[in-house]
Enzyme design. Structure first.
Site, PDB file in Angstrom:
ATOM      1  N   SER A 147       0.828  -1.203   0.000  1.00  0.00           N
ATOM      2  CA  SER A 147       0.000   0.000   0.000  1.00  0.00           C
ATOM      3  C   SER A 147       0.864   1.256   0.000  1.00  0.00           C
ATOM      4  O   SER A 147       1.655   1.467  -0.909  1.00  0.00           O
ATOM      5  CB  SER A 147      -0.960  -0.047   1.190  1.00  0.00           C
ATOM      6  OG  SER A 147      -1.951   0.946   1.091  1.00  0.00           O
ATOM      7  N   ASP A 225     -10.081  -5.631  -3.412  1.00  0.00           N
ATOM      8  CA  ASP A 225      -9.494  -4.568  -2.601  1.00  0.00           C
ATOM      9  C   ASP A 225     -10.378  -3.328  -2.704  1.00  0.00           C
ATOM     10  O   ASP A 225     -10.568  -2.777  -3.797  1.00  0.00           O
ATOM     11  CB  ASP A 225      -8.088  -4.283  -3.134  1.00  0.00           C
ATOM     12  CG  ASP A 225      -7.280  -3.356  -2.255  1.00  0.00           C
ATOM     13  OD1 ASP A 225      -7.848  -2.417  -1.677  1.00  0.00           O
ATOM     14  OD2 ASP A 225      -6.047  -3.545  -2.178  1.00  0.00           O
ATOM     15  N   HIS A 258      -7.348  -5.972   0.722  1.00  0.00           N
ATOM     16  CA  HIS A 258      -6.167  -5.156   1.021  1.00  0.00           C
ATOM     17  C   HIS A 258      -5.480  -5.585   2.321  1.00  0.00           C
ATOM     18  O   HIS A 258      -4.518  -4.953   2.744  1.00  0.00           O
ATOM     19  CB  HIS A 258      -6.602  -3.693   1.145  1.00  0.00           C
ATOM     20  CG  HIS A 258      -5.500  -2.684   0.953  1.00  0.00           C
ATOM     21  ND1 HIS A 258      -4.877  -2.462  -0.252  1.00  0.00           N
ATOM     22  CD2 HIS A 258      -4.914  -1.824   1.833  1.00  0.00           C
ATOM     23  CE1 HIS A 258      -3.964  -1.518  -0.120  1.00  0.00           C
ATOM     24  NE2 HIS A 258      -3.959  -1.111   1.139  1.00  0.00           N
TER      25      HIS A 258
END
Length: 286
Positions: A147, A225, A258
């Site tokens: 991320s 995600d 995620h």
């Protein structure tokens, strides 16, 4: 220079956490390191893992389950914190996506952030420190992240390919200058939109490059995600790699989100990728 905070046996090696005074951040900083049993017979290659928003130096080490594969491969894992702690900047703990735990791995230019929020330079400082103080092969260091940390890993690698010989990412923020997370962070840390934004945007950096990592780059992205459509933009980095002639393996996975469940599922592939890339460097055993 390093104060050992804790040490636990782990897959035949040790998981440690250190504290040290950073001349760049001007505050004490913490980081984790997994040392496999291989280091008893000599230095080993190392991989930095840069964690994402809301994380600390402990998050990846505690949740990803990476030590088992790292022990098998003889890889040292370095896990820095995601931002300064105790900087005392007004509002630094008000938002989960800015300030503490959200340093975005950049050197802030705008006051009051610029005094302590210098995570880009800190990672270069930390690389020097771990090579000097730990059994790391200096020429065999890779970098990866998730991320916000995936953004940091790609940018650090593209800006310093001589220091980081392999790079991969999981669900990275690929074009921060084009999405709201990046606009908020860059606007705060750098000020109004400028070339500095593009200098810290992996897609913009890649498009201006030419095959910087001939051994390839690995990215994994979950298709479930919730941040994919609005924040991550893997298609922008994929297009930039085409322009740059950069080999890229971008794997899209149905059903994955995620979270660290996603990271834990694919982390072994990333460690194998780094070990193979670093093993081809002279002085590193396959």
């Amino acid at each position: 220079m390093l104060e050992l905070i804790s040490e636990q046996a782990c897959f035949g090696g040790v998981q440690r956490y250190y504290r040290h005074d950073s001349s760049v951040i001007k505050l004490p900083m913490r980081f984790g390191v997994f040392l496999p049993a291989h280091v008893k017979s000599g230095p080993a290659p190392a991989v930095f893992f840069l964690a994402g928003l809301t994380c600390t130096e402990e998050t990846f080490a505690a949740k990803a389950g990476a030590q088992r594969k790292a022990a098998e491969l003889g890889l040292i894992l370095i896990t820095p914190d995601t931002s300064p702690r105790g900087a005392g900047v007004a509002g630094e703990t008000d938002s989960w996506d800015l300030g503490a735990s959200a340093g975005f791995y950049v050197d802030a230019l705008e006051a009051p952030w610029s005094e302590h929020y210098r995570m880009h330079s800190y990672l270069l400082e930390l690389r020097v420190l771990v090579v000097a103080e730990l059994p790391v092969i200096e020429e065999s260091v890779g970098i990866m992240g998730h991320s916000m940390g995936g953004h940091g890993a790609l940018v650090l690698a593209l800006q310093h390919p001589g220091l980081f010989k392999s790079v991969s990412a999981l669900a990275p923020i690929c074009a921060p200058a084009q999405v709201s997370w990046g606009e908020k962070a860059f606007g705060t840390y750098f000020g109004p939109r400028s070339q500095m934004w593009l200098d810290h945007d992996a897609s913009a950096l890649m498009a201006a490059s030419h095959n910087p990592f001939p051994k390839g780059i690995l990215i994994d992205q979950g298709l479930d995600d919730k941040f994919l459509a609005e924040q991550l933009s893997p298609q922008a980095f994929e297009a930039a790699c085409t322009v740059a002639g950069q080999p890229l393996t971008l794997r899209r996975h149905a059903g994955y989100d995620h979270s660290y469940y996603f990271i834990a599922t694919f982390i072994d592939d990333h460690l194998n990728f780094h070990r193979e890339a670093l093993a081809s460097i002279e002085g590193v055993a396959p």
